[in-house]
Design an enzyme around this catalytic site. Structure first.
Site, short mmCIF file in Angstrom:
data_model
loop_
_atom_site.label_atom_id
_atom_site.label_comp_id
_atom_site.label_asym_id
_atom_site.label_seq_id
_atom_site.Cartn_x
_atom_site.Cartn_y
_atom_site.Cartn_z
N ASP A 415 37.57 46.87 76.14
CA ASP A 415 37.54 45.42 76.27
C ASP A 415 38.71 44.79 75.53
O ASP A 415 38.57 43.77 74.87
CB ASP A 415 36.20 44.89 75.72
CG ASP A 415 35.93 43.45 76.16
OD1 ASP A 415 36.66 42.96 77.05
OD2 ASP A 415 35.01 42.84 75.61
N ARG A 419 41.38 37.61 73.56
CA ARG A 419 40.23 36.95 72.92
C ARG A 419 39.61 37.85 71.87
O ARG A 419 38.87 37.40 71.01
CB ARG A 419 39.18 36.55 73.97
CG ARG A 419 38.55 37.73 74.66
CD ARG A 419 37.51 37.40 75.70
NE ARG A 419 37.22 38.64 76.41
CZ ARG A 419 37.92 39.08 77.45
NH1 ARG A 419 38.89 38.34 77.93
NH2 ARG A 419 37.66 40.25 78.00
N ASN A 420 39.88 39.16 71.96
CA ASN A 420 39.32 40.11 71.01
C ASN A 420 40.31 40.53 69.92
O ASN A 420 40.11 41.54 69.25
CB ASN A 420 38.78 41.34 71.75
CG ASN A 420 37.52 40.98 72.52
OD1 ASN A 420 36.79 40.08 72.11
ND2 ASN A 420 37.27 41.67 73.62
N ASP A 433 37.83 42.46 67.47
CA ASP A 433 36.49 42.29 67.97
C ASP A 433 36.25 43.34 69.03
O ASP A 433 37.13 43.65 69.83
CB ASP A 433 36.34 40.91 68.59
CG ASP A 433 34.88 40.54 68.73
OD1 ASP A 433 34.37 39.86 67.84
OD2 ASP A 433 34.28 40.97 69.70
P1 AMP Z 1 33.02 36.46 67.96
O1 AMP Z 1 31.55 36.48 67.84
O2 AMP Z 1 33.68 37.66 67.42
O3 AMP Z 1 33.44 36.11 69.33
O4 AMP Z 1 33.55 35.26 67.08
C1 AMP Z 1 33.33 33.92 67.38
C2 AMP Z 1 34.46 33.11 66.82
O5 AMP Z 1 34.63 33.38 65.44
C3 AMP Z 1 35.78 33.45 67.50
O6 AMP Z 1 36.22 32.30 68.19
C4 AMP Z 1 36.75 33.79 66.42
O7 AMP Z 1 37.82 32.90 66.47
C5 AMP Z 1 35.99 33.60 65.14
N1 AMP Z 1 36.10 34.83 64.34
C6 AMP Z 1 35.52 36.02 64.56
N2 AMP Z 1 35.87 36.91 63.64
C7 AMP Z 1 36.72 36.29 62.81
C8 AMP Z 1 37.45 36.67 61.66
N3 AMP Z 1 37.38 37.93 61.18
N4 AMP Z 1 38.25 35.77 61.07
C9 AMP Z 1 38.33 34.52 61.55
N5 AMP Z 1 37.67 34.08 62.62
C10 AMP Z 1 36.87 34.94 63.26
#
Ligand code: AMP
Length: 561
Positions: A415, A419-420, A433
């Site tokens: 994936d 976005r990840n 991610d």
């Molecule tokens: P996710 O559940 O990983 O999709 O995260 C949701 C949101 O949190 C995303 O839009 C990322 O921008 C932000 N996010 C996730 N992990 C991090 C991180 N380690 N540092 C900063 N922002 C994060």
């Protein structure tokens, strides 16, 4: 005295234009003057129509009568020449014979660079051409289009061009040629490719999941990202059937347990009282993500900023999976993989703690630093400087470095997409991610079942058709990531629906070169998008190429202030 006068010949031919339907008659009248009286002669192309030269009593007048004019004489020039001792003159007219279309040739498809179904058509006015495939109109576009290459001997010669056709394009092609005088049609059968999947595989792909119990089954595995493959092999084998599952984001996926990884893994446990939530960063399918301060995590700092991901509901199975994922993440350590600090499982919700990446996900970051940033900013955020080529290369190079590492660990991400990936300070980019961002970016995924969401726009043909995910399919996705970077975060195939995307990719089409992209970089993308997985560029080669390109163009990091 008069007899001594000499005059150059002049000549007139009437009518001056001959536009008429085939089968009719026409008389051309040629008139001359001059002194001495000139002689008159007709010159024509080789006429197919019947004709007669009509002499009149007046020596300076001649008529040419065409009877039942033939369409084959369309374009023919008829000239009347007049000559006397002092000179000559001539007048001509071109025959414009109107007639319904005739398809004289429609041949079997031939392949050279593209596929071509050759045809030759006559007709005046020029016929409109359209095609039916198995009786249904063919919609022309960049991949299937009619092209007329030349007009010679009264005919339009051309091809129906097909760019990388597949079994979907097999069938009976009927060419329709029409103008105001009529229509002609001819058909030919074309076979480009055998159907690449049988009925069984096809139904496996489109099958709907029945419920949570099916999520852990092998059927569902390919829907989930980050697959850990045992024995150094990148291809999930039938032995994957009995695989265990881990949670990657919300999704449970089968993992082949590799004792080398899991025997000695010690996941760090963080006390809840050491985590102080500050604000919400976003919400993934997994649960909410918060910015937090974490105390006593490192020896040299009292507290550091972290991103914590919460797991909403935690059944017994989910807890087991959660621990297994924590082990997996603990073992993934690289400068371009987001750092995983540990877990907090004292009470619900279960928490995973990651390093905080200040600028959030790469896709949002690219859009915020692209030409459409104003459109995306909701009027609140001030416009930021656009990314330069060298900064794009710097971003790409870092993701490739992370992927080299994952491949060396025999991990298949499944994936990979901007976005990840996450962006930190000084344009530091990490793969951040493993599939938790599906809700926010739900349009990037294609739902094939109750749960199963596939990031089809990032997937190669073999992953779409056979759900085969390998390091080579990750390379394909990396090519798409490059495309995302160089388009400032556009959605791949944004102009197409999911079904159209599936059709396009399985037919062998690839994304177009982004406007701002160097040839070398697009060549790299094309190297990632080879249809045959083994002919794609190797991840190490890609990284080296990007590294060299990035080095050749120094980065100015002041974009982030
Ligand atoms: P996710 O559940 O990983 O999709 O995260 C949701 C949101 O949190 C995303 O839009 C990322 O921008 C932000 N996010 C996730 N992990 C991090 C991180 N380690 N540092 C900063 N922002 C994060």
């Amino acid at each position: 005295f008069l007899n001594c006068r000499i005059l150059l010949p002049t000549v007139t031919l009437k009518p001056t234009k001959v536009t008429m339907q085939k089968g009719l008659n026409v008389t051309l009248v040629c008139n001359t003057s001059g002194m001495p009286t000139p002689t008159l002669n007709w010159a024509t192309c080789k006429l197919n129509s019947t004709y007669e030269v009509i002499l009149t009593f007046i020596s300076n007048l001649r008529k040419l009568r065409l009877v039942n004019v033939s369409s084959l004489d369309n374009g023919c020039k008829i000239t009347c020449r007049s000559e006397n001792m002092v000179g000559e003159a001539e007048a001509s007219v071109d025959l414009d014979i109107l007639f319904p279309p005739v398809i004289s040739k429609l041949m079997d498809a031939i392949s050279d660079h593209h596929w071509c179904i050759p045809f030759s058509v006559s007709g005046n006015p020029e016929p409109k051409l359209s095609w039916l495939l198995n009786g249904k109109p063919v919609e022309e576009g960049p991949f299937i289009r009619t092209m007329v290459h030349d007009y010679s001997e009264g005919e339009y010669h051309g091809c129906l061009h097909l760019d990388s056709p597949t079994h979907i394009n097999n069938g009976k092609y009927t060419l329709l040629a029409s103008n105001i005088y009529g229509e002609d049609r001819k058909a030919v059968f074309a076979h480009f490719m055998h159907e690449p999947w049988n009925g069984e595989l096809k139904s496996a792909f489109f099958v709907f999941d029945t419920g949570p119990s099916s999520v852990i089954s092998n059927d569902d595995d390919s829907a989930s990202p980050l697959h850990h493959v045992s024995n150094g092999s990148n291809t999930p084998s039938s032995s994957d059937m009995n695989a265990d599952a881990v949670i990657i984001g919300m999704t449970k996926i089968p993992v082949i347990e590799n004792p080398q990884y899991f025997r000695s893994t010690i996941v760090q446990h963080i006390k809840r009282h050491n985590i102080v939530l500050k604000r919400e960063l976003g919400e993934g399918a997994f649960g909410k993500v918060f910015l937090a301060e974490c105390y006593n995590l490192s020896t040299d700092q009292e507290k550091i900023l972290v991103a914590v991901k919460t797991l909403k509901e935690a059944s017994e199975n989910a807890r087991k999976d959660f621990h297994r994922e924590a082990e997996l993440l603990t073992n993934l350590q690289h400068e371009h993989i987001v750092t995983f600090y540990g877990v907090c499982v004292e009470s619900d919700p279960l928490i995973m703690v990651f390093e905080y990446m200040k600028h959030g996900d790469l896709n949002k970051f690219l859009r915020a630093h692209g030409p459409d940033a104003v459109l995306m900013a909701d009027g609140q955020v001030q416009q930021q400087a656009e990314l330069t080529q060298s900064q794009m290369l710097h971003i790409a190079q870092q993701i490739a470095a992370g992927m080299v590492y994952l491949a060396s660990q025999h991990f298949v991400h499944r994936d990979l997409a901007t976005r990840n990936c996450l962006v930190g300070e000084n344009l530091l980019v990490k793969i951040g991610d493993f599939g938790m961002s599906r809700d926010v970016y739900s349009t990037d995924y294609y739902r094939v079942g109750g749960h199963t969401m596939l990031p089809i726009r990032w997937m190669p043909p073999e992953s779409i058709m056979y759900r085969k995910f390998t390091t080579e399919s990750d390379v394909w996705s990396l090519g798409v990531v490059l495309w995302e970077i160089f388009t400032y975060g556009k959605q791949p195939w944004y102009q197409l629906s999911n079904n159209e995307v599936i059709e396009c990719i399985t037919q062998g089409r690839v994304l177009q070169r982004p406007r701002t992209c160097l040839k070398e970089v697009y060549d790299l993308m094309l190297g990632c998008w080879q249809r045959e997985p083994h002919t794609r560029l190797n991840i190490k080669e890609i990284h080296n190429l990007l590294l060299n390109l990035a080095k050749a163009s120094p980065v100015y990091l002041d974009i982030l202030g």
